[in-house]
Design a protein around this motif. Structure first.
Motif, PDB file in Angstrom:
ATOM      1  N   VAL A 505       0.718  -1.044  -0.014  1.00 15.59           N
ATOM      2  CA  VAL A 505      -0.103  -0.095   0.131  1.00 15.59           C
ATOM      3  C   VAL A 505       0.928   1.250   0.076  1.00 15.59           C
ATOM      4  N   LEU A 506       0.481   2.419  -0.829  1.00 15.97           N
ATOM      5  CA  LEU A 506       1.208   3.736  -0.877  1.00 15.97           C
ATOM      6  C   LEU A 506       0.535   4.382  -0.523  1.00 15.97           C
ATOM      7  N   ARG A 511       4.563   6.323  -1.157  1.00 20.08           N
ATOM      8  CA  ARG A 511       5.716   5.637   0.288  1.00 20.08           C
ATOM      9  C   ARG A 511       4.836   4.631   0.263  1.00 20.08           C
ATOM     10  N   TYR A 512       5.705   3.797   1.028  1.00 20.16           N
ATOM     11  CA  TYR A 512       5.091   2.426   1.418  1.00 20.16           C
ATOM     12  C   TYR A 512       4.609   2.649   2.547  1.00 20.16           C
ATOM     13  N   ARG A 513       3.758   2.159   2.859  1.00 23.05           N
ATOM     14  CA  ARG A 513       2.587   1.934   4.325  1.00 23.05           C
ATOM     15  C   ARG A 513       3.369   0.645   4.754  1.00 23.05           C
ATOM     16  N   MET A 514       2.763  -0.104   3.723  1.00 25.11           N
ATOM     17  CA  MET A 514       2.635  -1.757   4.377  1.00 25.11           C
ATOM     18  C   MET A 514       2.973  -2.899   2.918  1.00 25.11           C
ATOM     19  N   ALA A 515       3.556  -3.602   3.976  1.00 22.55           N
ATOM     20  CA  ALA A 515       3.706  -4.761   1.977  1.00 22.55           C
ATOM     21  C   ALA A 515       3.884  -6.185   3.063  1.00 22.55           C
ATOM     22  N   ASN A 516       3.559  -6.979   1.969  1.00 17.11           N
ATOM     23  CA  ASN A 516       3.327  -8.713   2.652  1.00 17.11           C
ATOM     24  C   ASN A 516       4.770  -9.217   2.067  1.00 17.11           C
ATOM     25  N   GLY A 517       4.224 -10.428   3.237  1.00 18.86           N
ATOM     26  CA  GLY A 517       5.673 -10.773   3.217  1.00 18.86           C
ATOM     27  C   GLY A 517       5.416 -11.712   1.546  1.00 18.86           C
ATOM     28  N   VAL A 530      11.718  -1.049   3.378  1.00 18.86           N
ATOM     29  CA  VAL A 530       9.920  -0.710   2.506  1.00 18.86           C
ATOM     30  C   VAL A 530       9.464   0.354   3.577  1.00 18.86           C
ATOM     31  N   VAL A 531       9.233  -0.036   4.271  1.00 19.75           N
ATOM     32  CA  VAL A 531       8.088   0.889   5.319  1.00 19.75           C
ATOM     33  C   VAL A 531       8.531   2.149   4.980  1.00 19.75           C
ATOM     34  N   GLY A 532       7.456   3.171   4.815  1.00 22.40           N
ATOM     35  CA  GLY A 532       7.878   4.854   4.923  1.00 22.40           C
ATOM     36  C   GLY A 532       9.106   5.480   3.638  1.00 22.40           C
ATOM     37  N   THR A 534      10.110   5.702  -0.197  1.00 22.89           N
ATOM     38  CA  THR A 534       9.243   5.791  -1.742  1.00 22.89           C
ATOM     39  C   THR A 534       9.268   4.624  -2.683  1.00 22.89           C
ATOM     40  N   VAL A 535       8.892   5.075  -3.101  1.00 18.63           N
ATOM     41  CA  VAL A 535       8.567   4.104  -4.721  1.00 18.63           C
ATOM     42  C   VAL A 535      10.533   3.511  -5.389  1.00 18.63           C
ATOM     43  N   PRO A 536      10.269   4.888  -5.802  1.00 23.51           N
ATOM     44  CA  PRO A 536      11.622   4.982  -6.410  1.00 23.51           C
ATOM     45  C   PRO A 536      13.277   4.726  -5.806  1.00 23.51           C
ATOM     46  N   GLU A 537      13.203   4.965  -3.973  1.00 22.54           N
ATOM     47  CA  GLU A 537      13.916   4.917  -3.078  1.00 22.54           C
ATOM     48  C   GLU A 537      13.982   2.866  -3.301  1.00 22.54           C
TER      49      GLU A 537
END
Ligand code: ADP
Ligand code: MG
Length: 988
Positions: A505-506, A511-517, A530-532, A534-537
């Motif tokens: 979830v962005l 910016r990533y708020r969550m990502a699953n395993g 990942v969390v916190g 950004t996509v380019p990062e």
């Protein structure tokens, strides 16, 4: 009754006093004349009907005058005249004078008061005049210059009450005016009122005022001696019981003077009077007793009522302290029903639905009945709620015929008080119902009144409580909802976490708020990486640039789905399917929910499936062409063979015929390739070792690839036994070598490897056909130009070629594909432009004991025959060829052009046909159908089929059964003759 009795009593008393008076002897000697002003001041002094002046004062003064030897002379007039007469000396004495300072100017007062009197307001019996306030607006009669009248006026003034006064000459006139209704009330003194009230039918209003003394008076300074003598007597008599003063007072206290004069002085009448008196007195006493008993009963009842009222007050306080709500209301209802001795008591409250009420704490003495809702209209309650107290002591059911409840309960009496809420709005009622008429209305009213305020208060509290409870329930609901949604959230979390898709979830800032395993594992990252961020990062600028417009579209509210390719160092290029969905978080912020899945495998499978479907379709097409082409080639080769056998041809012609036959045979090879591709080629499988086969074919391959290309063969150590058609496999290797040579115009290496390979379920599935198991593999690699993807995808299509016209046929790889597939194997190609090409062929391991039957061509010269053969062939050229061939070898030939014709010809030449040579596929009736008809006529008939299709193929189509003879097209003349001979000889 009471009043009548009292009146009788008074009359009798007066009579008695009158009789007593007759025994007193009158005075005789007079030495001095005393003139007395007389006026109507009953019963003190007044003029009787016979004109004589009588009264209490008169009697008292007469006694004094007798003792003093005075002569008394009365000058009669009204009170005012009396005053002026004493002023100017016309009279010596004035009676009944109240002291005022003004009067004291011209009067000398006696020292001992004659009487103490007070003013009293008298009214007609039915007048509702109980307190001074009730006088407001009334007309009141007073005596002119009377002290009582003045006091009354004074009092009224003090209270600020407005009323009209009318003056009369004396009290008598006042009473008359009251009785006549000229005035509403009259002010008289108490003595006059008490004596005269019943005569006039008037009563005291209970309003009394200023008691005062009245005196005897003489003109100022004129009769001091007279006054002193009178004082002396009065002083002595007033304090002495039984004195002439008291005797006179008793005589005149309550009575009518009129009766005194009608009673004669005889004994007999006295006795009659006495008897009468005793009789009346007896009746009076009985009446009085009854009266007393009644009064006592009433007092007892009142006391009981008062007790019930007190109990009600106590109960409400007590019960209210212990119970609340419906329980309290039920308690109150029960108490009311018990204490008022009725059958039902209830509280009703207006419901939410207009016009409806609901009972609370309904009490029934029988113990039956419970709370209900009911429509107010048509019930007595409708007259109570928001209105006023109603009591229907009896017959209430008849009064309200629409009220079913009253009817069902057979209610007789009904009473209810309205209940008001704090805003003064009618909210319900408190009522009782009784099966018997209601008796004690005042008690019912009082008790209901007392209870109503408590009930109303409780109902309001209940309402508040239920509102509160509703709110609480809503809150509880909300909480359980929340808990449920939390549980749901947990489930969602689990689902997302277990998903095989990559989920993240962005926010608006990418910016990533969550990502699953799965996401983290796929990208080989940790949550912290990942969390916190950004996509380019996280995935790089390049990738971000590629998807940014999709992300922005999603932030604008669009759902976006697209496919992309991502290159990974270890996994190669992967096909990625991405879905961006806009979602809102709890705070209303837009988020991007990303679901990413690796579709590479799926794509591959799809591709494979599509490819094999395409091949299938093309196979059908190619097979159809090959069928017709075979017939043409059969004719060419057939006649070529005839020419070859013709001895009259010169050497050169013989060679040319040889060229024709060779070319036709190459063409035949091609059609066979096509038929193989469409798996319609006859296969002669046998168990063979691939290592041996490749070894044998090497020398041919070397000739194909030429000198510039090096051939390397690396055979597997173990033999690679497969069930295969060797000729076809040689064809495969030669086709592959040809293409490799074309791909390496400047030379290179051709490598052939063999090995065993295990094929698993997944691989077999990815190919779209075949079964898992052990496979023998041949890998053919070249170092040539390689292929791009577009070419790679199409190489197995028949007639697909990238080569110049005339150079390539586009059939080489199709034939390879067909052969491999007919062997139930797989073929894969690995190729990149400039990187060379590798073909990998899988052939299933031969089952042990499997042995193919090789049909070696019979090369011996066929024998001659004499039999008659019916040839059924729809292709005229082939028909002609076969006819020529068979006739040449001694056979009799009958020709048929199709199935139907075949049957007809057979019947025509019945008993003469030794063999039917029949094409399987013919228009109209096919070979099998035609032969079945023939068999019905002649069960011994024999047949040899010819077809371009394999026996397997025809069997699966139900065209032929197992035990038939079949010869493949294109028909080789010698093979045909051998086969015909073999079938005829076997049958014979
Ligand atoms: P043709 O050889 O007549 O063109 P094929 O069916 O044998 O027909 O081959 C089809 C196409 O496949 C060729 O035209 C060529 O483009 C490609 N091809 C086949 N084998 C190779 C190879 N070893 N290297 C490069 N391209 C090849
Ligand atoms: Mg080729």
């Amino acid at each position: 009754m009471k009043r009548v009795t009292a009146r009788l009593f008074i009359m009798l008393t007066v009579l008695w006093l009158g009789l007593l008076a007759l025994h007193t002897p009158p005075a005789c000697a007079v030495q001095q004349t005393v003139r007395i002003a007389a006026f109507n001041f009953y019963p003190g002094i007044f003029k009787a009907k016979d004109g004589s002046v009588q009264g209490f004062y008169v009697d008292t003064l007469a006694e004094i005058a007798r003792r003093e030897g005075w002569r008394v002379e009365y000058v009669y007039g009204d009170w005012a005249e009396g005053i002026s007469r004493i002023k100017n000396g016309e009279v010596d004495l004035l009676t009944s004078v109240a002291w005022t300072s003004e009067r004291a100017q011209f009067l000398d007062y006696g020292k001992v008061p004659l009487l103490t009197v007070w003013g009293e307001l008298y009214v007609p019996r039915k007048a509702n005049l109980n307190s001074i306030k009730d006088v407001e607006g009334k007309t009141v009669a007073v005596m002119k210059r009377d002290f009582n009248g003045a006091s009354f006026r004074n009092m009224v003034e003090k209270f600020g009450i407005n009323c009209r006064f009318v003056e009369y000459g004396n009290f008598e006139e006042i009473f008359q005016a009251v009785v006549a209704g000229r005035v509403d009330a009259g002010v008289v003194n108490n003595t006059f009122g008490a004596a005269k009230q019943y005569q006039y039918g008037l009563v005291s209003s209970g309003i009394i005022f200023n008691p005062f003394d009245i005196f005897l008076a003489t003109g100022k300074g004129r009769n001091a001696g007279l006054l002193a003598t009178l004082d002396r007597y009065l002083e002595g008599w007033r304090g002495t019981e039984g004195s002439p003063y008291h005797k006179a007072l008793d005589r005149w206290s309550h009575g009518g003077a009129a009766s005194i004069h009608v009673v004669p002085g005889w004994l007999a009448p006295i006795l009659i009077g006495l008897v009468l008196f005793l009789a009346v007195a007896g009746i009076f006493i009985i009446l009085l007793r009854l009266q007393v008993r009644k009064k006592t009963d009433e007092i007892v009842r009142q006391a009981a009522d008062r007790k019930l009222i007190e109990e009600t007050l106590y109960f409400i306080n007590d019960c209210g302290a212990r119970h609340r709500g419906d329980k309290l209301l039920y308690g109150i209802n029960r108490h009311l029903a018990t204490c008022l001795d009725v059958d039902y008591a209830f509280v009703a409250r207006l419901g939410d639905e207009p016009g409806w009420a609901r009972t609370h704490g309904f009490y029934a003495r029988s113990g039956e009945g419970s709370d209900i809702s009911y429509r107010l209209a048509g019930t007595p309650c409708d007259n109570v709620v928001g209105k006023s107290l109603c009591v229907y002591p009896e017959g209430v059911t008849a009064l309200f015929p629409q009220d079913k409840i009253l009817r069902d309960l057979a209610v007789e009496g009904y009473a209810a008080v309205p209940l008001w809420d704090a805003q003064g709005e009618g909210m319900g009622l408190l009522g009782i119902m009784s099966l018997a008429p209601l008796r004690n209305r005042p008690l019912i009213e009082t008790v209901l009144g007392i209870a109503s305020s408590r009930v109303a208060q409780e109902l309001e509290a209940m309402h508040q409580l239920s509102r509160l409870a509703e709110q609480n329930a809503q809150q509880a609901n909300y909480i359980s909802e929340k808990r449920r949604s939390e549980e749901q959230l947990l489930e969602y979390q689990k689902v997302v976490e277990c998903s095989r898709d990559l989920v993240c979830v962005l926010d608006r800032d990418y910016r990533y708020r969550m990502a699953n395993g799965t996401y983290l594992r796929y990208r080989d990252l940790t949550l912290e990486q990942v969390v916190g961020r950004t996509v380019p990062e996280v995935v790089g600028e390049a990738y971000f640039a590629k998807v940014k417009h999709h992300l922005d579209a999603c932030l604008a509210g669009q759902s976006v789905r697209f496919e992309t390719e991502e290159a990974y160092p270890d996994r190669g290029v992967r096909v990625i399917s991405v879905t961006f969905t806009p979602v809102e978080d709890r705070g209303g912020n837009t988020r991007i929910a990303c679901v990413i899945s690796d579709e590479t495998e799926k794509k591959h499978l799809e591709e494979q499936l599509r490819q094999s479907q395409k091949m299938e379709a093309i196979g059908h097409l190619a097979g159809g062409i090959a069928h017709d082409f075979n017939n043409i080639l059969t004719v060419i080769v057939g006649y070529g063979n005839f020419l070859e056998l013709d001895g009259s041809l010169g050497r050169l012609q013989h060679d040319q015929v040889g060229q024709i036959i060779a070319a036709a045979e190459r063409g035949s090879q091609l059609t066979r390739g096509l038929l193989t591709f469409s798996r319609k080629q006859v296969m002669n499988p046998r168990v063979l070792d691939l290592n041996v086969l490749v070894g044998q074919v090497q020398k041919f391959l070397l000739r194909i690839i030429g000198e510039d290309v090096e051939l390397q063969f690396t055979p597997a150590r173990d033999p690679l036994n497969v069930l295969a058609d060797g000729t076809q496999l040689e064809q495969v290797l030669m086709n592959l070598a040809t293409n490799a040579r074309d791909a390496m115009p400047d030379g290179g290496t051709l490598t052939i490897e063999t090995c065993w390979q295990q094929v698993d379920e997944a691989y077999a599935r990815s190919q779209g056909y075949g079964a898992p198991g052990r496979y023998a593999c041949i890998l053919v690699s070249d170092s040539g130009s390689g292929m791009d993807r577009a070419t790679r995808d199409r190489i197995f299509e028949p007639f697909f070629s990238t080569k110049a016209v005339g150079k390539g046929t586009g059939l080489g790889m199709s034939i390879v594909y067909g052969i491999v597939k007919q062997h139930k194997g797989f073929i894969n190609v690995y190729s990149e432009p400039g990187e060379g090409t590798t073909f990998k062929i899988y052939l299933p391991e031969a089952a042990t004991g499997a042995e193919g039957h090789a049909s070696e061509p019979d090369l011996a010269v066929p024998e001659m025959g004499t039999e008659t053969i019916l040839v059924a062939e729809d292709d005229a050229s082939v028909r002609g060829l076969v006819e020529t061939l068979l006739k040449k070898y001694g056979y009799q030939v009958v020709l048929a052009v199709d199935g139907g014709d075949c049957v007809r010809k057979f019947l025509e030449h019945r008993g003469k046909i030794d063999l039917v040579l029949m094409d399987v596929i013919m228009p109209g009736k096919n070979g099998r159908e035609a032969f079945e008809e023939i068999r019905r006529v002649d069960p011994g008939a024999r047949v040899l089929y010819s077809s371009g299709y394999t026996a397997d193929f025809m069997k699966t189509r139900g065209v032929l059964d197992d035990s038939v003879d079949l010869i493949m097209k294109p028909v080789q003349p010698m093979a045909l003759l051998h086969k015909v001979r073999a079938v005829l000889d076997r049958a014979g």
